[in-house]
Design a protein around this motif. Sequence first.
Motif, short mmCIF file in Angstrom:
data_model
loop_
_atom_site.label_atom_id
_atom_site.label_comp_id
_atom_site.label_asym_id
_atom_site.label_seq_id
_atom_site.Cartn_x
_atom_site.Cartn_y
_atom_site.Cartn_z
N GLU A 100 0.87 -1.25 -0.36
CA GLU A 100 -0.06 0.24 0.10
C GLU A 100 0.99 1.19 -0.04
OE1 GLU A 100 -3.43 0.41 0.09
OE2 GLU A 100 -3.84 -1.89 -0.05
N LEU A 101 0.82 2.07 -1.19
CA LEU A 101 1.41 3.32 -1.09
C LEU A 101 0.69 4.44 -0.75
CD1 LEU A 101 3.57 3.08 -4.47
CD2 LEU A 101 4.32 2.85 -1.87
N PRO A 102 0.93 5.62 0.09
CA PRO A 102 0.01 6.78 0.32
C PRO A 102 -0.28 7.48 -1.01
CG PRO A 102 2.46 7.08 0.90
CD PRO A 102 2.37 5.61 0.30
N GLN A 103 -1.65 7.84 -0.90
CA GLN A 103 -2.03 8.52 -1.80
C GLN A 103 -1.44 10.19 -1.92
OE1 GLN A 103 -3.89 7.51 -4.38
NE2 GLN A 103 -4.06 5.62 -3.19
N ARG A 104 -1.16 10.78 -3.19
CA ARG A 104 -0.61 11.91 -3.27
C ARG A 104 -1.38 13.18 -3.18
NH1 ARG A 104 4.49 11.37 -7.39
NH2 ARG A 104 4.94 9.57 -6.58
#
Length: 104
Positions: A100-104
């Motif tokens: 899971e990558l953080p949203q920009r």
Amino acid sequence: MLAVIDYGVFLGLVGAHTILAAIMTRFFRLRLDTQAGWVGYSLGLSPILLFISTLGVTGGLGLGPNLGSPLVVFAVLIGLPVALGMTIDLLYVAQPEDVELPQR
């Protein structure tokens, strides 16, 4: 006694280069949105950073054993860690799709 220290530094440098190559490969796999772009960056940028590190430690500081040939130094201190680092990232770390990558 000095030879033991030289080989200890040598093994430590191979281990540090392997960890650095694995981290760089992982970074490129997570951040690039291409199918195989991470391979190019991993094979292109990782050796440059490892080469600079090798020059700094073995050249500038004068540490490490005499391996006899620049080609052997390149193969053992740059080629082997890049291959091991990429293998560790590909086989033993979760796939980028599962992270899971953080949203920009």
